[in-house]
Structure formats: structure tokens, C-alpha cells
Scaffold this motif. Structure first.
Motif, PDB file in Angstrom:
ATOM      1  N   ILE A 518      -2.723 -11.099 -10.025  1.00  0.00           N
ATOM      2  CA  ILE A 518      -1.509 -11.234  -9.201  1.00  0.00           C
ATOM      3  C   ILE A 518      -0.560 -10.061  -9.451  1.00  0.00           C
ATOM      4  N   ALA A 519      -0.407  -9.660 -10.715  1.00  0.00           N
ATOM      5  CA  ALA A 519       0.491  -8.547 -11.037  1.00  0.00           C
ATOM      6  C   ALA A 519       0.016  -7.251 -10.379  1.00  0.00           C
ATOM      7  N   LEU A 520      -1.290  -6.974 -10.464  1.00  0.00           N
ATOM      8  CA  LEU A 520      -1.818  -5.749  -9.847  1.00  0.00           C
ATOM      9  C   LEU A 520      -1.720  -5.812  -8.328  1.00  0.00           C
ATOM     10  N   PHE A 521      -1.947  -6.984  -7.756  1.00  0.00           N
ATOM     11  CA  PHE A 521      -1.854  -7.124  -6.303  1.00  0.00           C
ATOM     12  C   PHE A 521      -0.420  -6.895  -5.825  1.00  0.00           C
ATOM     13  N   THR A 522       0.562  -7.484  -6.529  1.00  0.00           N
ATOM     14  CA  THR A 522       1.962  -7.301  -6.121  1.00  0.00           C
ATOM     15  C   THR A 522       2.403  -5.848  -6.307  1.00  0.00           C
ATOM     16  N   ASN A 523       1.840  -5.152  -7.309  1.00  0.00           N
ATOM     17  CA  ASN A 523       2.128  -3.719  -7.447  1.00  0.00           C
ATOM     18  C   ASN A 523       1.663  -2.952  -6.209  1.00  0.00           C
ATOM     19  N   SER A 524       0.485  -3.315  -5.697  1.00  0.00           N
ATOM     20  CA  SER A 524      -0.028  -2.653  -4.491  1.00  0.00           C
ATOM     21  C   SER A 524       0.847  -2.959  -3.287  1.00  0.00           C
ATOM     22  N   VAL A 525       1.302  -4.207  -3.177  1.00  0.00           N
ATOM     23  CA  VAL A 525       2.202  -4.575  -2.071  1.00  0.00           C
ATOM     24  C   VAL A 525       3.469  -3.728  -2.120  1.00  0.00           C
ATOM     25  N   ASP A 526       4.047  -3.589  -3.327  1.00  0.00           N
ATOM     26  CA  ASP A 526       5.267  -2.784  -3.474  1.00  0.00           C
ATOM     27  C   ASP A 526       4.998  -1.319  -3.160  1.00  0.00           C
ATOM     28  N   ALA A 527       3.800  -0.806  -3.522  1.00  0.00           N
ATOM     29  CA  ALA A 527       3.478   0.605  -3.283  1.00  0.00           C
ATOM     30  C   ALA A 527       3.345   0.898  -1.790  1.00  0.00           C
ATOM     31  N   ILE A 569      -8.745  -3.345  -7.431  1.00  0.00           N
ATOM     32  CA  ILE A 569      -7.628  -3.557  -6.489  1.00  0.00           C
ATOM     33  C   ILE A 569      -7.290  -2.181  -5.913  1.00  0.00           C
ATOM     34  N   ILE A 570      -7.571  -1.972  -4.625  1.00  0.00           N
ATOM     35  CA  ILE A 570      -7.447  -0.658  -3.981  1.00  0.00           C
ATOM     36  C   ILE A 570      -6.423  -0.756  -2.855  1.00  0.00           C
ATOM     37  N   ASP A 571      -5.466   0.172  -2.844  1.00  0.00           N
ATOM     38  CA  ASP A 571      -4.463   0.184  -1.764  1.00  0.00           C
ATOM     39  C   ASP A 571      -4.290   1.598  -1.236  1.00  0.00           C
ATOM     40  N   ASN A 572      -3.650   1.711  -0.081  1.00  0.00           N
ATOM     41  CA  ASN A 572      -3.343   3.017   0.524  1.00  0.00           C
ATOM     42  C   ASN A 572      -1.843   3.293   0.485  1.00  0.00           C
ATOM     43  N   GLY A 573      -1.235   2.903  -0.634  1.00  0.00           N
ATOM     44  CA  GLY A 573       0.221   3.057  -0.773  1.00  0.00           C
ATOM     45  C   GLY A 573       0.643   4.456  -1.163  1.00  0.00           C
ATOM     46  N   CYS A 574       1.834   4.559  -1.771  1.00  0.00           N
ATOM     47  CA  CYS A 574       2.448   5.857  -2.055  1.00  0.00           C
ATOM     48  C   CYS A 574       1.760   6.606  -3.185  1.00  0.00           C
ATOM     49  N   SER A 618      -5.262   7.562  -9.022  1.00  0.00           N
ATOM     50  CA  SER A 618      -4.155   7.577  -8.069  1.00  0.00           C
ATOM     51  C   SER A 618      -3.681   9.004  -7.843  1.00  0.00           C
ATOM     52  N   ALA A 619      -3.148   9.250  -6.652  1.00  0.00           N
ATOM     53  CA  ALA A 619      -2.529  10.532  -6.305  1.00  0.00           C
ATOM     54  C   ALA A 619      -1.427  10.262  -5.296  1.00  0.00           C
ATOM     55  N   ILE A 620      -0.434  11.132  -5.288  1.00  0.00           N
ATOM     56  CA  ILE A 620       0.702  10.958  -4.380  1.00  0.00           C
ATOM     57  C   ILE A 620       0.217  10.935  -2.935  1.00  0.00           C
ATOM     58  N   ASN A 621       0.658   9.895  -2.202  1.00  0.00           N
ATOM     59  CA  ASN A 621       0.359   9.711  -0.776  1.00  0.00           C
ATOM     60  C   ASN A 621      -1.125   9.485  -0.494  1.00  0.00           C
ATOM     61  N   GLU A 622      -1.922   9.193  -1.527  1.00  0.00           N
ATOM     62  CA  GLU A 622      -3.351   8.940  -1.319  1.00  0.00           C
ATOM     63  C   GLU A 622      -3.771   7.556  -1.823  1.00  0.00           C
ATOM     64  N   GLY A 623      -2.833   6.731  -2.227  1.00  0.00           N
ATOM     65  CA  GLY A 623      -3.155   5.380  -2.653  1.00  0.00           C
ATOM     66  C   GLY A 623      -3.543   5.294  -4.119  1.00  0.00           C
ATOM     67  N   THR A 624      -3.886   4.084  -4.509  1.00  0.00           N
ATOM     68  CA  THR A 624      -4.203   3.814  -5.921  1.00  0.00           C
ATOM     69  C   THR A 624      -5.393   2.866  -6.010  1.00  0.00           C
ATOM     70  N   LYS A 625      -6.243   3.108  -7.012  1.00  0.00           N
ATOM     71  CA  LYS A 625      -7.352   2.197  -7.312  1.00  0.00           C
ATOM     72  C   LYS A 625      -7.251   1.811  -8.783  1.00  0.00           C
TER      73      LYS A 625
END
Length: 643
Positions: A518-527, A569-574, A618-625
Motif C-alpha cells: 500500500i505504501a509503495l502504491f500510494t507513492n506511485s499515485v503521488d508521483a 510496482i511500476i508507474d509513469n510518474g515524475c 527511476s529517472a526524472i520524467n521517466e517513471g519509477t519501478k
């Protein structure tokens, strides 16, 4: 390889002759092109003159016809060349003058014919009035004029026709323009299908081209002679150039042979060093670069030699200013005959995008006469040493943080215990009907318990918090969390939670593992934030972890190689930069305006307590895994151990 070298030597030996032949071919092509071009210009000039001459004749003829059309005709003295026309009424054809002479009426067209005959006899200029349906045989067109009239009849317009065509057995340039009936013309053409504005015929003119052709031949002969002279002069220059090149080349080959041994020793000495060596001239030009440059930067020698700015382009943006200043100061120091060695450490980004730490040493170089001839530079790849040094720093930092967190948590817990116990005693001692005091005490108790949660997370971070471990199926756990995770995601985020059909069993505290996901998922939502096309993918799979997979802040001694359950947990955030990634496990560190407690520090503690590890890409503007790896177990083995 020897055959290839022999072929190269043969080509070098005969290359000048090949280039000479190519130069001759180019000279020949240019000469022919120039000759043809000038001849075409001469031809166009002559045609322009002929068109002007024939057009002038036709315009003169047209003027006479227009005049005759306006006056209708003229009276002339009766004679051999002025006879009555059968197309003119007899009462108008011949008239007597007061002195008894006779005048005959000459119609306009006949007058034009007589004029053309005089021009032909006296000046050799041919003008002819041709009729589509001639009343007089003298106005009958010849074959070329027939074709020209047919083109006017078939709708080619009223523009004059210009062509080279034979006339009178000789070469000529001919032209024709159309003539149309007018009202006065109908008097003589009464009874025919003539009508006002209809095509009556045409006026043609012809100019003998033999004289002008002779002039063109003379001009072309002169032009040909001129081009032949230029061509022969070019051949002579090419021949002299080949001879001179062979002489100079022989001299250079002798000098080259004397330098081969020295250069070979120099090449072996520098090319096969482990460091990236450079020789820079006083003007800043790179004269030499060793083979090691490719092993470190990914770029070959010739790339650096062709592009002087390539080295600075590889330097990390954070270090570009320092390196530029160092390079300028190194040259200035050499110019001042300074024998000091200057050093600088910085980062570069190689051709594949990988970062390297470089230690650069620069020293002035002087020849035997003490003259400064440039700078020698040695670039040493310190990436591995830097990595080991950073690992040591991270380990020491984690040890310090853990010791501090342990001390703070226990001391804070001791004081919270006193606070909570005293609040409970106060609540028992107050008047039960005093709701105001009871309310304040209850709020204080709630705040104390929330503070206790912080200390619990700190103990999790250092691995001192008790965990109720059991063997669980991670796939089933994700299915239970599916609806909870989706409730955290707003409408702009698409969530995918995938677990394949395999069962992945791990031994951990199920509530703590839920807290991690849940913590990692909410981090992705915020990103992702308000990004309109957000995506978060949660998946579970099995991977093999080797010793090389275990890097700080994880202790290799506490981990074993083998199969691990991977929760991604993979996102396309900041995304995150290197600075954030280095501090991400620090207690209370956050990139938000308002923090949420220990965050990743607590996650790290739970994973460490489960004998697992975390990887972050992770990289700026390329998301985080974020990948959580937990050692896998089997239900069967677990049951046997418990039995």
C-alpha cells in the motif's frame, strides 16, 4: 589480412594514376559540356536573328495589306505588269485619263503580289500571300505553306509559325502569320464562302540560311579550336601534377620509413596503457588519444580526433564548468612553463548512457630544447573504486541511522509509556460528568498512541519490531488488496494488478507486507499526481537472485542466493534523480510539502526483517519501478518443519 594490406599498398602506389585518369575524364566532360553549351547559345542567337528578319518582313507585308485593304486598291498605268483583273468589273477595271492614257485598277492583293515580286527580284527577299481558297493561282500555297495553313485552320491560334524548311531547293528559315477577311475584301471575293473575320490565308516569308550557316561554322570552328587548346593545356597540367606528386611521394616515403620505428615504439607505449592518454597541442587541439578511450567512453579514437568538442559533451552537466576551467588552467600553466601536475575528479556519461567517475591528471610537455609543445593528459576510470567507496559510506550511514533510530525509539517509547499511563490515571480520577476535561484527555491519549506508531515504524526500520511471520501466497494477497489499491487511485490513473497462475509463497508478517504494498502504491499515485494518462502496474513473478544482486543498504551476509518472489510496482510518474534515490531510505525524508512519517524507511525495515531486498529504478520524467524481493518458500516444506 596480408592480402588486404597488399591490396591497400598497391592501391596507394597507383592511386595517383587513378586520380589522374579521373581528372582527365572530368576535364573531358567539362570541355565537351562547355563546347556544346556555347554552340547551343550560338544556335539560339542565330535563330533569334532569323526570327527577327522574317517577322520584320511579315510585319511590313501586313502593313501593306492593311493599307491596301483600307484604300481598296490603286490605279496604275496599263502595261505588262499592270493588266486588268478578271475579278474586277470591266467598267472599273480600265479607265481613261484626260490626256488619253489608260489606267488599270490594281486590287490590294494583286498590289501586294507585285510588291513581293519586286522584293524578290531586287533584294532576294521572299514574301508570299497564300490563300486558303485562292482566287489567283499566284496565291496558291506551296507544301510548307499548306501545312502551316492547316495548323491555323485546326485551331493553333494566331501566333506566327517559325521553322527551318527548304525553299527553292535551298535551306531556309520560314515563317507564316495568318490573315483574316475584312469587309472590303468581300467585294472581290463575292460568291465564295468568305466572311468577315474568317481565315483568308497567310503571309509567309523565307530567308536563305546558307550565308548565316557559313558564319556559324566559322564561329564553331573558332570555338572548337579554343576548347581544344584549353583541353590540351589541362592534360599538360594533370601530367605535370602526377609527375610532381610521384617525386614528392618518394621523398615522403623515405622520411616515413625513418620514422616508422620511433612511431611504433610510441604507439605500443601509449596505445596499450590502461589509462585514457591524450596529447594536446598549445592551441588546444588533440593530437593523440590512446585506445583506452573506447573502453572507458565507448567512442573510438577517430571520433575524438574529428570532433574536438566530443570530450566536453561527455562530461556530466554537474561538472562541465569545473572541467572547462581545469582545461583552460592546464594550458595556461603549460604556457607559463609550469611543471606542476594538476588533477580533477569528475563524472562522464559514456556512449551507452552509463556514468563513469574519471580522475584526470594534466602535465605540461617540453621538447629537448625546453620549448613547450603541449599537455599530456591521463584519464583514469575510478568508477569501481568510487562505487565501493559509496557502498562503504551507505553502509556506515545505515548503521548510524539504525543506531540513532533504535536509541530514539526506545527512549521515546519509555516517555510515551509514562504519558499514556498518566493520561489513563487522570481519566479515572476526573469527574465522569466533566466532558470537557475527558475530551481533552482523550485527544491527548490518541496523539500519544499515534506517536507510538511512529516509534513502531522506527523499530521496524532497524528490525527490532516483533513480526508475526507465516507462510503466505503473495498472489492471493494481491487479490485481497485489489479493491483497496484501486480505491487509492483517482480517475486519471489506470491500475493493473497481475499475478500469474504460479503460487509464490514467502514467510513474512502478512499485515506488514500489506503495509509495504500500500505504501509503495500510494507513492506511485503521488508521483503521477494530475497527469492525465497515469498508469500503475502491480505484478508478481519469480526471479533468481545471485550474490551480485545484493547491494547496500542490504547486508550480503543476511541474504542467500536462490529463488525470490518479485513484487513490482511500476508507474509513469515524475521519477526521481540520483540525489533523491540516495536519501530515500532516510527516516522522515520526503519530497512532498507534508510528510507521512517514516515512509520508505519503514518499508525497508519490513523487507529487511523478512530477509528480502528492494531495487529502485527511476529517472526524472521517466517513471519509477520499485521491486520488492522476498525469499520463496514452499507450503510442503513449511508444514514438514512445523511438524
Amino acid at each position: 589480412m596480408n592480402n588486404m594490406n597488399n591490396m591497400k599498398n598497391i592501391f596507394k602506389h597507383y592511386a595517383i594514376y587513378v586520380y589522374g585518369l579521373l581528372a582527365i575524364a572530368m576535364l573531358t566532360a567539362v570541355t565537351i559540356f562547355s563546347l556544346v553549351w556555347h554552340m547551343n547559345i550560338e544556335e539560339e542567337k542565330n535563330r533569334t536573328i532569323l526570327e527577327w528578319q522574317t517577322k520584320t518582313m511579315i510585319n511590313m507585308q501586313q502593313t501593306v495589306i492593311n493599307w491596301a485593304g483600307r484604300v481598296g486598291g490603286i490605279y496604275a498605268k496599263l502595261g505588262p505588269h499592270a493588266i486588268p483583273s478578271k475579278y474586277v468589273p470591266s467598267d472599273l477595271s480600265v479607265v481613261k485619263t484626260e490626256n488619253g492614257g489608260k489606267l488599270v485598277f490594281i486590287p490590294g492583293t494583286y498590289f501586294v503580289k507585285l510588291l513581293n515580286e519586286e522584293l524578290m527580284i531586287n533584294f532576294g527577299i521572299y514574301n508570299h500571300l497564300s490563300g486558303v481558297v485562292p482566287l489567283n493561282s499566284m496565291n496558291r500555297p506551296d507544301e510548307w505553306e499548306k501545312h502551316a495553313l492547316e495548323r491555323f485552320i485546326n485551331g493553333s491560334g494566331s501566333s506566327p509559325i517559325f521553322e527551318y524548311a527548304p525553299f527553292g531547293g535551298k535551306n531556309a528559315f520560314r515563317a507564316m502569320t495568318p490573315v483574316y477577311f475584312r469587309q472590303k475584301c468581300l467585294k472581290c471575293h463575292n460568291g465564295t464562302d468568305a466572311a468577315d473575320g474568317k481565315l483568308a490565308g497567310g503571309i509567309s516569308a523565307a530567308v536563305n540560311t546558307e550565308t548565316i550557316n557559313a558564319s556559324v561554322l566559322n564561329d564553331n570552328a573558332g570555338m572548337l579550336t579554343f576548347h581544344i587548346i584549353i583541353f590540351l593545356s589541362g592534360l599538360l597540367l594533370i601530367f605535370l601534377g602526377v609527375v610532381h606528386y610521384r617525386f614528392v611521394r618518394n621523398e615522403h616515403e623515405l622520411a616515413y620509413k625513418r620514422l616508422v620505428d620511433t612511431e611504433e615504439k610510441f604507439r605500443l607505449l601509449l596505445d596499450y596503457t590502461c589509462d585514457w592518454e591524450e596529447l594536446v597541442s598549445p592551441d588546444g587541439k588533440v593530437n593523440y588519444i590512446s585506445l583506452a578511450c573506447e573502453a572507458i567512453s565507448g567512442h573510438r579514437q577517430n571520433e575524438f580526433l574529428k570532433s574536438p568538442d566530443l570530450f566536453l559533451n561527455l562530461v556530466h552537466p554537474d561538472d562541465i564548468d569545473r572541467v572547462s576551467v581545469h582545461m583552460r588552467e592546464s594550458l595556461n600553466a603549460g604556457f607559463a612553463n609550469n611543471d606542476l601536475i594538476s588533477t580533477i575528479d569528475f563524472k562522464i556519461i559514456d556512449k551507452s548512457g552509463k556514468q563513469h567517475w574519471i580522475s584526470r591528471m594534466s602535465r605540461a610537455v617540453f621538447n629537448g630544447d625546453g620549448e613547450w609543445i603541449g599537455i599530456r593528459i591521463s584519464n583514469r576510470d575510478m568508477t569501481e573504486k568510487h562505487r565501493l567507496y559509496q557502498q562503504i559510506l551507505k553502509s556506515q550511514k545505515m548503521e548510524g541511522l539504525m543506531a540513532m533510530a533504535t536509541s530514539m525509539a526506545h527512549n521515546f517509547n519509555n516517555r510515551l509509556t509514562v504519558v499514556i499511563n498518566n493520561i489513563k490515571k487522570a481519566m479515572r480520577l476526573i469527574d465522569p460528568n466533566n466532558e470537557v476535561i475527558a475530551k481533552h484527555l482523550k485527544q491527548a491519549e490518541d496523539a500519544a498512541w499515534k506517536s507510538a506508531e511512529v516509534t513502531e515504524n522506527m523499530l521496524l526500520f532497524v528490525g527490532h519490531s516483533p513480526m508475526h511471520k507465516e507462510v503466505i501466497d503473495v498472489g492471493e494477497l494481491l487479490q485481497e488488496l485489489d479493491s483497496i489499491l484501486r480505491s487509492y487511485a483517482p480517475d486519471n490513473i489506470i491500475t493493473s494488478i497481475v499475478a500469474d497462475k504460479e503460487h509464490y509463497f514467502v514467510e513474512t508478517d502478512i499485515s506488514r507486507l500489506k503495509q509495504v504494498v500500500i505504501a509503495l502504491f500510494t507513492n506511485s499515485v503521488d508521483a503521477i499526481g494530475d497527469f492525465p494518462a497515469g498508469r500503475i502496474n502491480v505484478r508478481v513473478s519469480g526471479v533468481v537472485c545471485l550474490a551480485s544482486s545484493f547491494e547496500p543498504p542490504f547486508d550480503k551476509e543476511g541474504l542467500v542466493e536462490g529463488m525470490y518472489c518479485s513484487i513490482d510496482i511500476i508507474d509513469n510518474g515524475c521519477g526521481m534523480d540520483e540525489t533523491v534515490k540516495e536519501r530515500i531510505y532516510d527516516p522522515f525524508f520526503t519530497t512532498r510539502f507534508t510528510g507521512r512519517g517514516l515512509g520508505m524507511a519503514a518499508v525497508l525495515g519490513i523487507v529487511r526483517a523478512s530477509r528480502g531486498l528492494i531495487r529502485i529504478e527511476s529517472a526524472i520524467n521517466e517513471g519509477t519501478k520499485v521491486t520488492v524481493l522476498l525469499p520463496m518458500k514452499t507450503k510442503e516444506k513449511d508444514k514438514e518443519q512445523r511438524t
